[in-house]
Write a protein that holds these residues in place. Structure first.
Motif, short mmCIF file in Angstrom:
data_model
loop_
_atom_site.label_atom_id
_atom_site.label_comp_id
_atom_site.label_asym_id
_atom_site.label_seq_id
_atom_site.Cartn_x
_atom_site.Cartn_y
_atom_site.Cartn_z
N GLY A 11 108.40 63.33 39.13
CA GLY A 11 108.15 63.11 37.71
C GLY A 11 106.72 63.45 37.33
N VAL A 12 106.37 64.73 37.37
CA VAL A 12 105.03 65.19 37.01
C VAL A 12 104.67 64.74 35.59
N VAL A 13 105.66 64.60 34.73
CA VAL A 13 105.43 64.19 33.35
C VAL A 13 104.71 62.84 33.29
N GLN A 14 104.87 62.00 34.29
CA GLN A 14 104.12 60.74 34.33
C GLN A 14 102.62 61.03 34.41
N LEU A 15 102.22 61.97 35.24
CA LEU A 15 100.81 62.34 35.35
C LEU A 15 100.32 62.99 34.06
N GLU A 16 101.18 63.75 33.40
CA GLU A 16 100.80 64.36 32.13
C GLU A 16 100.52 63.28 31.09
N ALA A 17 101.36 62.26 31.03
CA ALA A 17 101.15 61.16 30.10
C ALA A 17 99.86 60.41 30.45
N LEU A 18 99.67 60.12 31.73
CA LEU A 18 98.46 59.42 32.17
C LEU A 18 97.20 60.22 31.83
N ALA A 19 97.27 61.54 31.97
CA ALA A 19 96.12 62.39 31.64
C ALA A 19 95.77 62.31 30.16
N CYS A 20 96.75 61.95 29.34
CA CYS A 20 96.51 61.74 27.90
C CYS A 20 96.08 60.31 27.61
N GLY A 21 95.93 59.49 28.65
CA GLY A 21 95.51 58.11 28.49
C GLY A 21 96.64 57.16 28.15
N THR A 22 97.87 57.58 28.40
CA THR A 22 99.03 56.77 28.03
C THR A 22 99.63 56.12 29.28
N PRO A 23 99.68 54.78 29.31
CA PRO A 23 100.25 54.10 30.47
C PRO A 23 101.75 54.32 30.58
N ARG A 25 93.67 57.70 32.24
CA ARG A 25 93.12 59.06 32.22
C ARG A 25 92.35 59.35 33.51
N GLN A 26 91.50 58.44 33.95
CA GLN A 26 90.73 58.65 35.17
C GLN A 26 91.63 58.82 36.39
N PHE A 27 92.67 58.00 36.45
CA PHE A 27 93.64 58.09 37.54
C PHE A 27 94.26 59.48 37.61
N ALA A 28 94.69 59.99 36.46
CA ALA A 28 95.34 61.31 36.42
C ALA A 28 94.36 62.42 36.79
N LEU A 29 93.13 62.31 36.34
CA LEU A 29 92.14 63.36 36.62
C LEU A 29 91.82 63.47 38.11
N GLU A 30 92.02 62.39 38.86
CA GLU A 30 91.79 62.42 40.30
C GLU A 30 92.94 63.08 41.06
N ARG A 31 94.03 63.37 40.39
CA ARG A 31 95.21 63.93 41.04
C ARG A 31 95.37 65.41 40.69
N SER A 32 94.41 66.22 41.09
CA SER A 32 94.46 67.66 40.85
C SER A 32 95.16 68.35 42.02
N TRP A 33 95.54 69.61 41.80
CA TRP A 33 96.15 70.38 42.89
C TRP A 33 95.15 70.54 44.03
N GLU A 34 93.87 70.71 43.69
CA GLU A 34 92.84 70.85 44.72
C GLU A 34 92.75 69.58 45.57
N ASN A 35 92.75 68.42 44.93
CA ASN A 35 92.69 67.17 45.69
C ASN A 35 93.95 66.96 46.52
N SER A 36 95.10 67.36 45.99
CA SER A 36 96.35 67.25 46.75
C SER A 36 96.30 68.12 48.00
N ALA A 37 95.80 69.34 47.85
CA ALA A 37 95.69 70.25 49.00
C ALA A 37 94.71 69.69 50.03
#
Length: 170
Positions: A75-87, A128-140
């Protein structure tokens, strides 16, 4: 309260739409169940498909992103919502457990209404901070770290880039 995704039976949208919640319910997306759900839940707002800045502005305007699926694997859409600051409010199943876990950016509960109400009090900045820490670079980077931990005696070598058509000799 907003949800975004394919409007289809496997997304379990009725679990969200049938809830008694304060405020409005918004569904963004399209799919085979849209017309039926619009008829059955006339108080909900069905906005159809949104993309780009339009989708982002809707997600940022929501108080809570509701993820009612019981079967999504991530559910990547969860991270998209979090990146917008939405719990996020969701059931405690695979997907939400993998994304939210015990972080204070979502409310997971077997009672979806309780999760929705609980998510209202969460920090939008923390989301928002939580989502920003979950980049493709950090995942790799995490994946490579896990590989190194599995075989500590072997160091991973940098990958050589070879121009197209060049022969590689080892």
């Amino acid at each position: 309260f907003m949800t975004v995704g394919r409007v289809a039976v496997e997304k379990n949208l009725e679990a969200f739409l049938a809830l008694n919640l304060p405020g409005s319910k918004v569904v963004i997306g399209d799919g085979p169940q849209k017309a039926e759900l619009e008829r059955r839940y006339p108080k909900a707002k069905f906005l159809g498909e949104k993309t780009g800045a339009d989708l982002t502005s809707h997600l940022a305007a929501a108080d809570v992103f509701v993820f009612p699926s019981l079967t999504d694997t991530f559910g990547v859409v969860q991270l998209e919502a979090l990146a917008c600051g939405t719990p996020v409010a969701a059931f405690p199943v695979t997907g939400p457990l993998d994304v939210i876990a015990d972080h204070p950016v979502g409310a997971l509960d077997t009672d979806l209404r309780r999760a929705c109400i609980g998510a209202l009090s969460l920090s939008r900045e923390a989301c928002r901070q939580f989502a920003l820490e979950r980049s493709w670079e950090n995942s790799a980077r995490q994946f490579i770290g896990n590989l190194s931990a599995l075989q500590p005696s072997r160091s991973l070598r940098p990958v050589r880039h070879v121009a197209a058509g060049s022969a590689v000799r080892g």
